[in-house]
Design a protein around this motif. Structure first.
Motif, PDB file in Angstrom:
ATOM      1  N   LYS A  84      66.430  37.838  35.270  1.00  0.00           N
ATOM      2  CA  LYS A  84      66.799  39.224  34.995  1.00  0.00           C
ATOM      3  C   LYS A  84      68.312  39.338  34.939  1.00  0.00           C
ATOM      4  N   LEU A  85      68.831  39.976  33.905  1.00  0.00           N
ATOM      5  CA  LEU A  85      70.281  40.121  33.767  1.00  0.00           C
ATOM      6  C   LEU A  85      70.667  41.589  33.838  1.00  0.00           C
ATOM      7  N   LEU A  86      71.694  41.889  34.665  1.00  0.00           N
ATOM      8  CA  LEU A  86      72.174  43.250  34.848  1.00  0.00           C
ATOM      9  C   LEU A  86      73.674  43.301  34.598  1.00  0.00           C
ATOM     10  N   TRP A  87      74.086  44.270  33.806  1.00  0.00           N
ATOM     11  CA  TRP A  87      75.515  44.427  33.503  1.00  0.00           C
ATOM     12  C   TRP A  87      76.197  45.194  34.632  1.00  0.00           C
ATOM     13  N   ALA A  88      77.426  44.777  34.972  1.00  0.00           N
ATOM     14  CA  ALA A  88      78.230  45.479  35.981  1.00  0.00           C
ATOM     15  C   ALA A  88      79.663  45.579  35.488  1.00  0.00           C
ATOM     16  N   SER A  89      80.351  46.614  35.899  1.00  0.00           N
ATOM     17  CA  SER A  89      81.735  46.820  35.473  1.00  0.00           C
ATOM     18  C   SER A  89      82.671  45.930  36.277  1.00  0.00           C
ATOM     19  N   LEU A  90      83.936  45.911  35.856  1.00  0.00           N
ATOM     20  CA  LEU A  90      84.960  45.134  36.553  1.00  0.00           C
ATOM     21  C   LEU A  90      85.834  46.067  37.382  1.00  0.00           C
ATOM     22  N   ASN A  91      86.393  45.530  38.468  1.00  0.00           N
ATOM     23  CA  ASN A  91      87.322  46.317  39.268  1.00  0.00           C
ATOM     24  C   ASN A  91      88.744  46.171  38.717  1.00  0.00           C
ATOM     25  N   LYS A  92      89.715  46.737  39.411  1.00  0.00           N
ATOM     26  CA  LYS A  92      91.093  46.714  38.929  1.00  0.00           C
ATOM     27  C   LYS A  92      91.683  45.308  38.877  1.00  0.00           C
ATOM     28  N   ASP A  93      91.075  44.364  39.608  1.00  0.00           N
ATOM     29  CA  ASP A  93      91.547  42.980  39.603  1.00  0.00           C
ATOM     30  C   ASP A  93      90.808  42.104  38.603  1.00  0.00           C
ATOM     31  N   ASN A  94      89.969  42.736  37.779  1.00  0.00           N
ATOM     32  CA  ASN A  94      89.232  42.048  36.716  1.00  0.00           C
ATOM     33  C   ASN A  94      88.097  41.162  37.248  1.00  0.00           C
ATOM     34  N   TYR A  95      87.625  41.482  38.445  1.00  0.00           N
ATOM     35  CA  TYR A  95      86.439  40.823  38.994  1.00  0.00           C
ATOM     36  C   TYR A  95      85.269  41.797  38.959  1.00  0.00           C
ATOM     37  N   LEU A  96      84.053  41.281  39.056  1.00  0.00           N
ATOM     38  CA  LEU A  96      82.892  42.152  39.093  1.00  0.00           C
ATOM     39  C   LEU A  96      82.993  43.119  40.270  1.00  0.00           C
ATOM     40  N   ASN A  97      82.599  44.358  40.027  1.00  0.00           N
ATOM     41  CA  ASN A  97      82.711  45.418  41.015  1.00  0.00           C
ATOM     42  C   ASN A  97      81.624  45.251  42.083  1.00  0.00           C
ATOM     43  N   LEU A  98      82.006  44.824  43.270  1.00  0.00           N
ATOM     44  CA  LEU A  98      81.037  44.482  44.318  1.00  0.00           C
ATOM     45  C   LEU A  98      80.280  45.706  44.827  1.00  0.00           C
ATOM     46  N   LYS A  99      80.962  46.834  44.990  1.00  0.00           N
ATOM     47  CA  LYS A  99      80.290  48.045  45.466  1.00  0.00           C
ATOM     48  C   LYS A  99      79.237  48.500  44.461  1.00  0.00           C
ATOM     49  N   GLU A 100      79.570  48.426  43.191  1.00  0.00           N
ATOM     50  CA  GLU A 100      78.609  48.793  42.148  1.00  0.00           C
ATOM     51  C   GLU A 100      77.404  47.861  42.158  1.00  0.00           C
ATOM     52  N   ILE A 101      77.647  46.578  42.356  1.00  0.00           N
ATOM     53  CA  ILE A 101      76.553  45.601  42.392  1.00  0.00           C
ATOM     54  C   ILE A 101      75.609  45.891  43.551  1.00  0.00           C
ATOM     55  N   LEU A 102      76.137  46.233  44.727  1.00  0.00           N
ATOM     56  CA  LEU A 102      75.282  46.561  45.861  1.00  0.00           C
ATOM     57  C   LEU A 102      74.466  47.818  45.578  1.00  0.00           C
ATOM     58  N   MET A 103      75.062  48.780  44.904  1.00  0.00           N
ATOM     59  CA  MET A 103      74.327  49.992  44.540  1.00  0.00           C
ATOM     60  C   MET A 103      73.216  49.676  43.547  1.00  0.00           C
ATOM     61  N   LEU A 104      73.487  48.814  42.583  1.00  0.00           N
ATOM     62  CA  LEU A 104      72.476  48.435  41.603  1.00  0.00           C
ATOM     63  C   LEU A 104      71.340  47.652  42.259  1.00  0.00           C
ATOM     64  N   LEU A 105      71.679  46.794  43.220  1.00  0.00           N
ATOM     65  CA  LEU A 105      70.634  46.076  43.951  1.00  0.00           C
ATOM     66  C   LEU A 105      69.741  47.052  44.701  1.00  0.00           C
ATOM     67  N   ASN A 106      70.357  48.053  45.317  1.00  0.00           N
ATOM     68  CA  ASN A 106      69.583  49.054  46.049  1.00  0.00           C
ATOM     69  C   ASN A 106      68.658  49.823  45.104  1.00  0.00           C
ATOM     70  N   LYS A 107      69.148  50.153  43.916  1.00  0.00           N
ATOM     71  CA  LYS A 107      68.322  50.859  42.935  1.00  0.00           C
ATOM     72  C   LYS A 107      67.166  49.994  42.458  1.00  0.00           C
ATOM     73  N   ASN A 108      67.327  48.680  42.549  1.00  0.00           N
ATOM     74  CA  ASN A 108      66.270  47.761  42.140  1.00  0.00           C
ATOM     75  C   ASN A 108      65.362  47.360  43.313  1.00  0.00           C
ATOM     76  N   GLY A 109      65.507  48.061  44.446  1.00  0.00           N
ATOM     77  CA  GLY A 109      64.573  47.877  45.545  1.00  0.00           C
ATOM     78  C   GLY A 109      65.009  46.936  46.650  1.00  0.00           C
ATOM     79  N   TYR A 110      66.269  46.513  46.653  1.00  0.00           N
ATOM     80  CA  TYR A 110      66.752  45.577  47.674  1.00  0.00           C
ATOM     81  C   TYR A 110      67.610  46.313  48.705  1.00  0.00           C
TER      82      TYR A 110
END
Length: 212
Positions: free
Chosen positions: A114-140
């Motif tokens: 399963k592939l999920l798109w996530a935005s980047l933070n100001k340092d050009n890395y994947l946005n960790l807070k957004e990823i945790l929110m997306l995981l929660n929305k997917n039942g984790y």
């Protein structure tokens, strides 16, 4: 709820340039037990490229408790022949990305990833807070962070870790050591509450820190 794990030598190194393992068999077995208590295990594509781990639970009787694998892979660099991808049909696997590679996305989907798109933070890395929110929305709801020093420090820096399991070897690495955790330990853990007693692992020890 995010738990994080890191293994270090007695002199704070996270890598031995000549050996794969820093801690002993009993420490590694305890990590497998911790994996079984979480919904998903989160790591980075760098860890996959460096170590090619399975990221499952290999304790007799707990094999079916292997958590979903979650890989942070901004540019979808993960090799198709990596062990986590080969095992994706047996163990749920999610990849968070930002730069699409449509041909590889289709191939990974056919392999049940399963592939999920996530935005980047100001340092050009994947946005960790957004990823945790997306995981929660997917039942984790219980995430086990098991990655290298860079991603672990990023989670600590962003105050995203609730429990931190530090496995400490009884041996020093000295000149063979690489990637020291000492500065981060002093910054993020030294003043945090330890859950007593420490766990004795036949020479190694495990310390649980309550970050939040």
């Amino acid at each position: 709820f995010v738990s994080s794990k890191l293994a270090i030598s007695k002199d704070f190194y996270t890598k031995n340039i000549y050996k794969k393992w820093i801690t002993n068999f009993y420490s590694r077995s305890r990590v497998h037990l911790l994996r079984s208590k979480h919904d998903c295990i989160l790591s980075s594509v760098k860890t996959i490229l460096n170590d090619n781990p399975l990221l499952d639970c290999r304790i007799n009787g707990l094999e079916n408790k292997s958590p979903t694998k979650v890989i942070l892979d901004k540019k979808i660099k993960i090799p198709i022949n990596s062990r986590v991808i080969k095992n994706a049909k047996k163990q749920k696997t999610i990849i968070f990305y930002n730069k699409p590679n449509y041909k590889k996305i289709q191939l990974l989907k056919r392999l049940k990833v399963k592939l999920l798109w996530a935005s980047l933070n100001k340092d050009n890395y994947l946005n960790l807070k957004e990823i945790l929110m997306l995981l929660n929305k997917n039942g984790y709801s219980r995430v086990f962070l098991e990655s290298g020093l860079k991603l672990t420090q990023a989670f600590l820096r962003n105050n995203l870790v609730d429990d931190f399991y530090l496995f400490i070897s009884n041996n020093k690495i000295k000149r063979n050591g690489n990637l020291s955790f000492k500065k981060a330990f002093n910054l993020f853990l030294k003043k945090k509450k330890q859950e007593a007693p420490n766990v004795n692992l036949f020479g190694d020890k495990m310390i649980l820190y309550k970050i939040k």
